[in-house]
Design an enzyme around this catalytic site. Sequence first.
Site, PDB file in Angstrom:
ATOM      1  N   SER A   1       0.860  -1.257   0.031  1.00 17.61           N
ATOM      2  CA  SER A   1       0.144   0.090   0.089  1.00 17.61           C
ATOM      3  C   SER A   1       0.845   1.276  -0.004  1.00 17.61           C
ATOM      4  O   SER A   1       0.334   2.403   0.019  1.00 17.61           O
ATOM      5  CB  SER A   1      -1.107   0.012   1.194  1.00 17.61           C
ATOM      6  OG  SER A   1      -2.207  -0.868   0.837  1.00 17.61           O
TER       7      SER A   1
ATOM      8  N   LYS B   1      -0.240   3.643  -2.719  1.00 23.02           N
ATOM      9  CA  LYS B   1      -1.108   4.863  -2.796  1.00 23.02           C
ATOM     10  C   LYS B   1      -0.749   6.152  -2.555  1.00 23.02           C
ATOM     11  O   LYS B   1      -1.179   6.939  -2.688  1.00 23.02           O
ATOM     12  CB  LYS B   1      -2.229   4.664  -1.570  1.00 23.02           C
ATOM     13  CG  LYS B   1      -2.858   3.115  -1.831  1.00 23.02           C
ATOM     14  CD  LYS B   1      -3.890   2.984  -0.451  1.00 23.02           C
ATOM     15  CE  LYS B   1      -4.868   1.758  -0.730  1.00 23.02           C
ATOM     16  NZ  LYS B   1      -4.154   0.345  -0.360  1.00 23.02           N
TER      17      LYS B   1
ATOM     18  N   SER C   1      -6.153   2.820   4.204  1.00 20.34           N
ATOM     19  CA  SER C   1      -5.556   2.230   3.021  1.00 20.34           C
ATOM     20  C   SER C   1      -6.617   1.411   2.163  1.00 20.34           C
ATOM     21  O   SER C   1      -6.216   0.392   1.876  1.00 20.34           O
ATOM     22  CB  SER C   1      -4.363   1.221   3.563  1.00 20.34           C
ATOM     23  OG  SER C   1      -3.836   1.176   2.430  1.00 20.34           O
TER      24      SER C   1
END
Length: 435
Positions: free
Chosen positions: A56, A59, A116
Site C-alpha cells: 500500500s 497509494k 488504506s
Amino acid sequence: MLALRACVLAAMAVFACLLAFPAAADTRRYAAFVADAETGEILHSRLADARRYPASLTKMMTLYLLFEAIENGELTLESNLTASRIAASQQPSNINLSTGDTLSVETAIRALIIKSANDVAVVVAEELAGTERAFAVEMTARARELGLSNTTFRNASGLPNSRQVTTARDMARLTLALRRDFPQYMPYFEETRFSHAGRTYRSHNRLIGRVEGVDGMKTGYIRASGFNIATTATRDDTRLVAVVMGGPTASYRDNHTEQLIEAAFRSLNNREALIVAARDLQPRLNPIREQDLIATRIAALDLTMPVAQGDGDTLPPLRIEITDDLGSVDTPSRPAAVEAPPEDTEPVLAGVSSGDWSVQVGAYADAAAAQARLETIQDLAVALSGATMETPQFERDGRALFRARFTGLAADVARQVCSQLAAHDEPCFAVAPGS
C-alpha cells in the site's frame, strides 16, 4: 586528540546498537533507507536498491496524482466520486463501498491515507484515467519523471501483482516529492482517524504520536512484501525520511523504524559534536587551513566509510553512508519470482524550456565542491546546457552548506532532467519555486 577520537567513535557507534533483525526473517523482503531530507545525506542504507513489493505504499503515488488533479482544477475537495462495480469488488482493506456509492475527494484522501482503502484507490484511478490499468501507466510515467527509476506500477492500490515493484530508495524519493510538491495536503497524513458512513477508521501508522517529530506518511502490507512503512520526522530544523520494507510483523517494523530514526538523529548530533571538538584542537586558523587540519586529523584516526556492521547472523553487512550528495552504492537485487519491469526509454529533451523551477544534485560543505558537482553533471542531460548553475548557501545546525542547483527550468523539464540523471544513477530532485 583523545577528545576527538572519543567523539568520532561515539558517532560511528550509533548504528551498531540498532535492533537485530530476527534470524528467521526473509532477507528477500527486507530493505531500509534513512536520509536527511534537506541535504540528502544518507544516514542508513541497506538493500536500498533491491527490488521489493510496495504493497500500500503504492497509494502515495495514487495520492500524488490525485493532488495534482486538484491543483490542475480537474477536481476539488468537494467533488463527488462514484464507485463502480469493479471498485466495489476490491479486497480489503476497504471502506465497504457498494456499486453507485459516492464520496467526496476529501473523504477519498482520508480513506487512502488512514484506512488504506483499496476500493477507494480504484475509484480515484477510474475517475482520473477511465480504467485502473490506464491509471497505472500514468503512475509509472510520473514515477520516472520523479526519478523513481526502479519502480513500476500495475494497479492503484498495491494489491498483489508480481510486476509491481519498487525500492526503498524510490519510496523515500516519492515521500519527499509529496511533501515538496503538495505541502498544503500534508496535514492529512498526520491524522490518525476519520469517519465515513457511520464508521470510524483508525490509522495503521502507529508511529504518529509515539515517536517525536513523526508526521506521516504511509504503511503497507501484503504477504509477499511483509510490513512496509515510509515516514518522515522533523526535529528542530532537521527532517528525516525513513523507509523500512519487509518487516516480519507490524510491531517489528514500527520498533525497527523508531530505532533507525532515533539513531539517525543521534548520528547527526554526534557529527556536530565532532566538528566542535575538532575546531577546539588548537587556536583558530584561517577557514581554509582550518578545514585542511580537521580533515587531516580525522583521517589519521584510520576510520573508513562506509562502516560494515551486521544486524543479524543471516543478513549481509549494514552499510552506513554519510555523504554530501544523494547517491548510494548498494547493489540491486530482486525478489524471488518477480519478473523485472520492462525498461522504459526516456525521451531526450532538445533544449531548455525556461521557468522558475530548479533541480538539485547535492549539498556540499563548500561552494567549490558544489560548483564542481554541477560541472560534472551538466553534460548528462541536454536540457542543462542552458540552465544557470547556482550554489546558494544555507545553514544546518550551525554548519554552512552549499546546494548544487541548476535553475531557470520549467517544471516538466526539471522532472525530465531528474529522470535522465536517475538513469545514470545520479541523485537529483526537482525543486519548486520558493523551495
